[in-house]
Design a protein around this motif. Structure first.
Motif, PDB file in Angstrom:
ATOM      1  N   ALA A 100       0.829  -1.205   0.000  1.00 56.59           N
ATOM      2  CA  ALA A 100       0.000   0.000   0.000  1.00 56.59           C
ATOM      3  C   ALA A 100       0.863   1.254   0.000  1.00 56.59           C
ATOM      4  N   ARG A 101       1.909   1.265   0.802  1.00 65.40           N
ATOM      5  CA  ARG A 101       2.801   2.429   0.874  1.00 65.40           C
ATOM      6  C   ARG A 101       3.434   2.706  -0.482  1.00 65.40           C
ATOM      7  N   ARG A 102       3.896   1.675  -1.183  1.00 70.05           N
ATOM      8  CA  ARG A 102       4.510   1.870  -2.505  1.00 70.05           C
ATOM      9  C   ARG A 102       3.510   2.464  -3.494  1.00 70.05           C
ATOM     10  N   ILE A 103       2.284   1.969  -3.473  1.00 72.61           N
ATOM     11  CA  ILE A 103       1.257   2.484  -4.389  1.00 72.61           C
ATOM     12  C   ILE A 103       0.913   3.929  -4.043  1.00 72.61           C
ATOM     13  N   ILE A 104       0.708   4.212  -2.773  1.00 79.45           N
ATOM     14  CA  ILE A 104       0.385   5.580  -2.346  1.00 79.45           C
ATOM     15  C   ILE A 104       1.517   6.524  -2.719  1.00 79.45           C
ATOM     16  N   LYS A 105       2.757   6.129  -2.492  1.00 78.54           N
ATOM     17  CA  LYS A 105       3.909   6.971  -2.824  1.00 78.54           C
ATOM     18  C   LYS A 105       3.982   7.237  -4.322  1.00 78.54           C
ATOM     19  N   ALA A 106       3.750   6.205  -5.127  1.00 76.94           N
ATOM     20  CA  ALA A 106       3.810   6.378  -6.583  1.00 76.94           C
ATOM     21  C   ALA A 106       2.741   7.362  -7.058  1.00 76.94           C
ATOM     22  N   VAL A 107       1.520   7.231  -6.550  1.00 81.08           N
ATOM     23  CA  VAL A 107       0.438   8.153  -6.928  1.00 81.08           C
ATOM     24  C   VAL A 107       0.745   9.557  -6.413  1.00 81.08           C
ATOM     25  N   HIS A 108       1.233   9.651  -5.185  1.00 77.64           N
ATOM     26  CA  HIS A 108       1.582  10.950  -4.610  1.00 77.64           C
ATOM     27  C   HIS A 108       2.672  11.628  -5.432  1.00 77.64           C
ATOM     28  N   ASP A 109       3.707  10.893  -5.786  1.00 82.93           N
ATOM     29  CA  ASP A 109       4.809  11.465  -6.558  1.00 82.93           C
ATOM     30  C   ASP A 109       4.354  11.905  -7.947  1.00 82.93           C
ATOM     31  N   GLU A 110       3.441  11.152  -8.545  1.00 80.49           N
ATOM     32  CA  GLU A 110       2.954  11.486  -9.883  1.00 80.49           C
ATOM     33  C   GLU A 110       2.083  12.734  -9.879  1.00 80.49           C
ATOM     34  N   HIS A 111       1.252  12.897  -8.850  1.00 75.47           N
ATOM     35  CA  HIS A 111       0.284  13.989  -8.824  1.00 75.47           C
ATOM     36  C   HIS A 111       0.615  15.095  -7.827  1.00 75.47           C
ATOM     37  N   ASP A 112       1.550  14.856  -6.917  1.00 78.04           N
ATOM     38  CA  ASP A 112       1.986  15.838  -5.933  1.00 78.04           C
ATOM     39  C   ASP A 112       0.817  16.430  -5.136  1.00 78.04           C
ATOM     40  N   PHE A 113      -0.034  15.553  -4.613  1.00 75.55           N
ATOM     41  CA  PHE A 113      -1.140  16.008  -3.768  1.00 75.55           C
ATOM     42  C   PHE A 113      -0.575  16.633  -2.506  1.00 75.55           C
TER      43      PHE A 113
END
Length: 111
Positions: A51-64
């Motif tokens: 879950a952490r890897r997926i959340i980090k990847a989405v966060h890094d892509e979109h910079d929420f």
């Protein structure tokens, strides 16, 4: 972000959004295909790392700027996830209520 490992949280998050008028820029649903009834330390670690890897990847892509976290996992797994979300900005966690639905529980500034 929804993390459903013990039970599906989607309906309760929909109710929360409708009742509070809260809007989110995006919605990420992470579901365990079959709920885990008997968690081992290895289960919790593997699931939270994934879950952490997926959340980090989405966060890094979109910079929420802020992550809203609705989850249904054992307490130990939640702690593991929180530990892995360091440096991801602000994380607003929500706690499932006994009466149903969710309420804000803690807000972490992890910048």
């Amino acid at each position: 972000m929804e993390l459903s490992a013990l039970r599906d949280v989607r309906r309760k998050v929909d109710v929360f959004k409708a009742e509070t008028g809260t809007r989110f820029a995006a919605r990420l649903e992470l579901k365990q295909p079959d709920p885990i009834d008997d968690w081992s330390a290895a289960d919790a670690t593997a699931l939270m790392n994934s879950a952490r890897r997926i959340i980090k990847a989405v966060h890094d892509e979109h910079d929420f700027g802020e992550i809203h976290l609705f989850f249904s996992v054992p307490l130990g797994a939640a702690i593991l996830l929180g530990h892995g979300l360091n440096s991801m900005g602000i994380v607003q966690a929500y706690e499932e209520q006994l009466t149903g639905g969710y309420a804000p529980s803690c807000r972490l500034d992890l910048r």
